[in-house]
Design an enzyme around this catalytic site. Structure first.
Site, short mmCIF file in Angstrom:
data_model
loop_
_atom_site.label_atom_id
_atom_site.label_comp_id
_atom_site.label_asym_id
_atom_site.label_seq_id
_atom_site.Cartn_x
_atom_site.Cartn_y
_atom_site.Cartn_z
N ARG A 155 16.02 -92.02 -59.50
CA ARG A 155 16.85 -92.81 -60.40
C ARG A 155 17.35 -94.08 -59.71
O ARG A 155 17.83 -94.03 -58.58
CB ARG A 155 18.07 -91.99 -60.87
CG ARG A 155 17.70 -90.71 -61.59
CD ARG A 155 18.93 -89.84 -61.80
NE ARG A 155 19.53 -89.42 -60.54
CZ ARG A 155 20.68 -88.74 -60.45
NH1 ARG A 155 21.34 -88.43 -61.54
NH2 ARG A 155 21.15 -88.40 -59.27
N LYS B 170 14.63 -86.54 -69.83
CA LYS B 170 16.02 -86.98 -69.88
C LYS B 170 16.64 -86.68 -71.23
O LYS B 170 15.97 -86.66 -72.27
CB LYS B 170 16.13 -88.47 -69.58
CG LYS B 170 15.28 -89.41 -70.44
CD LYS B 170 15.36 -90.83 -69.88
CE LYS B 170 14.44 -91.78 -70.61
NZ LYS B 170 14.50 -93.15 -70.03
N LYS C 136 18.29 -94.58 -76.14
CA LYS C 136 17.00 -94.04 -75.72
C LYS C 136 15.96 -94.20 -76.84
O LYS C 136 14.82 -94.57 -76.61
CB LYS C 136 17.13 -92.56 -75.34
CG LYS C 136 18.15 -92.24 -74.26
CD LYS C 136 17.75 -92.73 -72.91
CE LYS C 136 18.60 -92.16 -71.79
NZ LYS C 136 20.03 -92.47 -71.89
N ARG D 177 17.63 -102.33 -60.19
CA ARG D 177 18.37 -101.21 -59.61
C ARG D 177 17.36 -100.30 -58.91
O ARG D 177 16.58 -99.61 -59.57
CB ARG D 177 19.16 -100.49 -60.71
CG ARG D 177 20.22 -101.41 -61.33
CD ARG D 177 20.65 -100.99 -62.69
NE ARG D 177 19.55 -101.05 -63.64
CZ ARG D 177 19.64 -100.65 -64.90
NH1 ARG D 177 20.77 -100.18 -65.37
NH2 ARG D 177 18.58 -100.71 -65.70
N GLU E 65 14.59 -98.53 -72.15
CA GLU E 65 15.79 -98.34 -72.96
C GLU E 65 16.22 -99.67 -73.55
O GLU E 65 15.93 -100.73 -73.00
CB GLU E 65 16.96 -97.76 -72.16
CG GLU E 65 16.80 -96.31 -71.75
CD GLU E 65 18.06 -95.74 -71.12
OE1 GLU E 65 19.16 -96.30 -71.34
OE2 GLU E 65 17.94 -94.73 -70.40
N ARG F 105 17.52 -104.45 -65.29
CA ARG F 105 18.38 -104.69 -66.45
C ARG F 105 18.28 -106.17 -66.81
O ARG F 105 18.67 -107.04 -66.03
CB ARG F 105 19.83 -104.31 -66.13
CG ARG F 105 20.87 -104.81 -67.13
CD ARG F 105 20.67 -104.29 -68.55
NE ARG F 105 20.62 -102.85 -68.62
CZ ARG F 105 21.68 -102.06 -68.68
NH1 ARG F 105 22.89 -102.57 -68.62
NH2 ARG F 105 21.53 -100.74 -68.79
N ASN G 214 19.88 -100.99 -74.43
CA ASN G 214 21.30 -100.66 -74.32
C ASN G 214 22.12 -101.60 -75.18
O ASN G 214 22.06 -102.82 -75.01
CB ASN G 214 21.75 -100.77 -72.86
CG ASN G 214 21.10 -99.71 -71.98
OD1 ASN G 214 21.63 -98.63 -71.82
ND2 ASN G 214 19.93 -100.03 -71.45
N ASP H 275 16.25 -102.28 -70.43
CA ASP H 275 15.85 -101.65 -69.17
C ASP H 275 14.33 -101.67 -69.10
O ASP H 275 13.65 -101.19 -70.01
CB ASP H 275 16.38 -100.22 -69.08
CG ASP H 275 17.87 -100.17 -68.83
OD1 ASP H 275 18.47 -101.22 -68.57
OD2 ASP H 275 18.45 -99.06 -68.90
#
Length: 321
Positions: free
Chosen positions: A233, A160, A125, A225, A281, A210, A283, A273
């Site tokens: 979400r 979050k 994050k 997504r 984000e 992603r 990742n 992301d």
């Protein structure tokens, strides 16, 4: 070549979509030997090296018994061809301790991907803070009054936790501020735990994309997504629908900016992301979506990943003489 995967318990894998399984399958098809352990299997003792109680596995390709155990033994990490750290979050103290053991293994000659010091330096994050030009309005705090002020300014926000995955603990608070105080108190544990708050991005309706970077180069397809059934979400674990699509111009621009920077730090595999044109984000622990992209587009992500891994190992061998 022996490849050691440090991962979650093998019996928890959903092989129809698991990216670590896709890596294993591709590596096995090239004749590499697969070994697996969990972070708690890593051990160091003075006078020895970092070792792991590991299992050699052979893939059957059939769930639920998708592997058989060929051997069980203690492996010294510096004696295997490569160590792949694929443990899912949470990015908690035990995860950090495991990366320190992997750093010690590197000192002893192990090749670890992603580099453990880079894993520690890029909590998923918070890593976006380095690139403010690419992100939405964002607040990191455990001060509930600061959360209220941020909401008053932006009116529609996402809250979050910093250590979650798969959409866990994500809340949206709209203009009416309904339950803002309760949500902020719960997530911050009454001001004892730091959280992230971001301005809501309406582009989430088109998906949380992603984008995968392999050795600094973007895979040409993203997995969008898309939230379903009134959800905010898009995470697949939260019921989002995964739709593979070609990278947009803004995806390419962002990926090409960040890719070389992150690769130079020892991050062979990264998942960006992106919502709209905003980075949400970075990742680095166990980026996913290999199989969804491959199944929908025919682009073999695992093949490209193992190609890059082998190239890194070959380059390292040449550099070492």
């Amino acid at each position: 070549m022996k490849l050691l995967f440090v991962a979650d318990p093998l019996d928890t894998f959903k092989i129809h979509k698991d990216s670590t399984f896709a890596m294993m399958r591709e590596a096995a098809s090239r004749g590499h030997t697969l070994w697996a352990c969990e972070p708690q299997d890593l051990v160091w003792q003075k006078g020895s090296t970092v070792q792991a109680q590991a299992r050699e596995i052979r893939l059957t390709g059939q769930a639920p018994e998708w592997f058989t155990v060929q051997d069980t033994r203690v492996l010294s990490l510096h004696e295997v061809g490569a160590v792949l750290m694929r443990k899912d979050p949470p990015f908690d103290a035990e995860y950090v301790y495991a990366t320190h053991l992997l750093t010690q293994a590197q000192r002893e000659g192990a090749r670890v991907f992603n580099r453990p010091d880079a894993l520690r330096a890029h909590p998923e994050k918070l890593a976006i803070l380095e690139f403010p030009q690419h992100i939405a309005p964002t607040l990191v705090t455990r001060d509930i009054n600061a959360v209220r002020a941020f909401h008053a300014q932006h009116r529609d926000v996402i809250l979050k936790p910093l250590d979650g995955m798969g959409g866990m603990g994500i809340f949206r608070v709209k203009d009416d501020g309904l339950n803002l105080g309760s949500i902020a108190e719960t997530l911050t544990r009454d001001g004892r735990q730091t959280i992230m708050v971001q301005a809501f991005l309406p582009a989430i309706a088109a998906g949380d994309k992603r984008v995968l970077l392999i050795d600094g180069e973007p895979v040409p397809y993203a997995l969008a997504r898309i939230p379903q059934g009134g959800e905010v979400r898009g995470n697949l674990a939260a019921g989002g629908k995964g739709v593979a699509q070609a990278l947009s111009d803004s995806d390419w621009a962002l990926a090409r900016h960040l890719g070389p920077i992150l690769a130079a730090r020892g991050l062979l595999l990264v998942g960006l992301d992106i919502i709209g044109d905003r980075l949400t984000e970075i990742n680095v622990t166990s980026p996913t979506c290999f199989q969804e992209i491959t199944d929908q587009t025919g682009y073999n992500v695992a093949q490209r990943f193992v190609d890059a891994l082998e190239q890194q190992l070959a380059a390292g061998a040449q550099a070492g003489g």
